[in-house]
Scaffold this motif. Sequence first.
Motif, PDB file in Angstrom:
ATOM      1  N   SER A 229       0.805  -1.220   0.000  1.00  0.00           N
ATOM      2  CA  SER A 229       0.000   0.000   0.000  1.00  0.00           C
ATOM      3  C   SER A 229       0.838   1.269   0.000  1.00  0.00           C
ATOM      4  N   TYR A 230       2.098   1.180   0.480  1.00  0.00           N
ATOM      5  CA  TYR A 230       2.933   2.379   0.571  1.00  0.00           C
ATOM      6  C   TYR A 230       3.195   3.010  -0.795  1.00  0.00           C
ATOM      7  N   HIS A 231       3.013   2.247  -1.856  1.00  0.00           N
ATOM      8  CA  HIS A 231       3.215   2.796  -3.203  1.00  0.00           C
ATOM      9  C   HIS A 231       2.232   3.917  -3.511  1.00  0.00           C
ATOM     10  N   ASN A 232       1.082   3.908  -2.857  1.00  0.00           N
ATOM     11  CA  ASN A 232      -0.028   4.758  -3.292  1.00  0.00           C
ATOM     12  C   ASN A 232      -0.411   5.872  -2.334  1.00  0.00           C
ATOM     13  N   PHE A 233       0.440   6.184  -1.361  1.00  0.00           N
ATOM     14  CA  PHE A 233       0.165   7.345  -0.514  1.00  0.00           C
ATOM     15  C   PHE A 233       1.456   7.957  -0.015  1.00  0.00           C
ATOM     16  N   VAL A 234       1.354   9.231   0.348  1.00  0.00           N
ATOM     17  CA  VAL A 234       2.425   9.923   1.058  1.00  0.00           C
ATOM     18  C   VAL A 234       1.764  10.869   2.056  1.00  0.00           C
ATOM     19  N   CYS A 235       2.344  11.000   3.236  1.00  0.00           N
ATOM     20  CA  CYS A 235       1.821  11.916   4.241  1.00  0.00           C
ATOM     21  C   CYS A 235       2.593  13.231   4.185  1.00  0.00           C
ATOM     22  N   VAL A 236       1.863  14.315   4.034  1.00  0.00           N
ATOM     23  CA  VAL A 236       2.402  15.672   4.121  1.00  0.00           C
ATOM     24  C   VAL A 236       1.498  16.394   5.117  1.00  0.00           C
ATOM     25  N   GLU A 237       2.014  16.651   6.307  1.00  0.00           N
ATOM     26  CA  GLU A 237       1.170  17.006   7.438  1.00  0.00           C
ATOM     27  C   GLU A 237       1.356  18.459   7.861  1.00  0.00           C
ATOM     28  N   THR A 238       0.243  19.133   8.085  1.00  0.00           N
ATOM     29  CA  THR A 238       0.228  20.505   8.584  1.00  0.00           C
ATOM     30  C   THR A 238       0.309  20.455  10.103  1.00  0.00           C
ATOM     31  N   CYS A 239       1.365  21.044  10.681  1.00  0.00           N
ATOM     32  CA  CYS A 239       1.659  20.784  12.096  1.00  0.00           C
ATOM     33  C   CYS A 239       1.923  22.051  12.905  1.00  0.00           C
TER      34      CYS A 239
END
Length: 290
Positions: free
Chosen positions: A256-266
């Motif tokens: 599943s890691y192929h299809n998402f990336v986390c870019v987080e507002t912190c």
Amino acid sequence: MSIIQTIKNTHDDQKIVSKSVYQTTYQEHTILVITHPQCSAAISLQGAHLLYWQPKVSSLPIIWLSEKTLFKKGVAVRGGVPICWPWFGKVAEPAHGFARIVDWQLTSCSENEDGVDIILSLKDNEKTRQYWPHHFELELKLHLGKTCQLALSCQGDFNATGALHSYFGVSDISAISVSGLGDTYEERLTTINKPKTAGEMTFNQAVDRIYTQPEPISLIKDNDHTIKITHINHSDVVTWTPWDNAKNVVDLGEQSYHNFVCVETCRISKPIESSNKAKTSYGVKIEVIK
């Protein structure tokens, strides 16, 4: 059938909220399902958790949801936009705070031709005081249409860290880039993955990094579109991918890691300084650029 299609087709205990929104029960969660001419989306009342968002201009969800996530009471959902609050990380129990594992209340819902506007709220109660002995009021405003906007505001006498832990759907993580991150960061893994270009990330291994002087806008450049992420009143941006460690995560598929990336507002390096007299807020606006 995908988990998103299953949620869309769930009508248990259905309650009409507005023309484009109905409330239903999926496993152990109460879900708001949004089907609007501008987008489709869903929100779990546990955690005020945006589960997915797919604007009309996109063939796939821009906000990504794991096919193996668990919809159990008190268990965080994998994917979507978890609200990490009133702390970020493993500084206390539970990790990333309690806001994402307790039930919020639907305060209001309205809509027009541009999309749906929803407000969810959470106040301290017997459950939250088991984790954190403070009086507080939280409010999450969501606009779901051609764009996706979230604004989290809090009120009370305390300082808090947190994140809008957004999971973005991508065609293949090895083929994308994330820019606008700034030059300074805190590395949270022992592996070294130095950016080839300052302020920009490409991915070939696990990454867990807090960028401490990010630009106001991050861009995820994918094959046929760009996801524009406008951070509002933030102090940091986190980038995260488990890469092939996904096989060790119970609610992630091995590939599943192929299809998402986390870019987080912190708000991590500069915690939210809240008071009883006024609300303090931060948020994010997400757009798809063709």
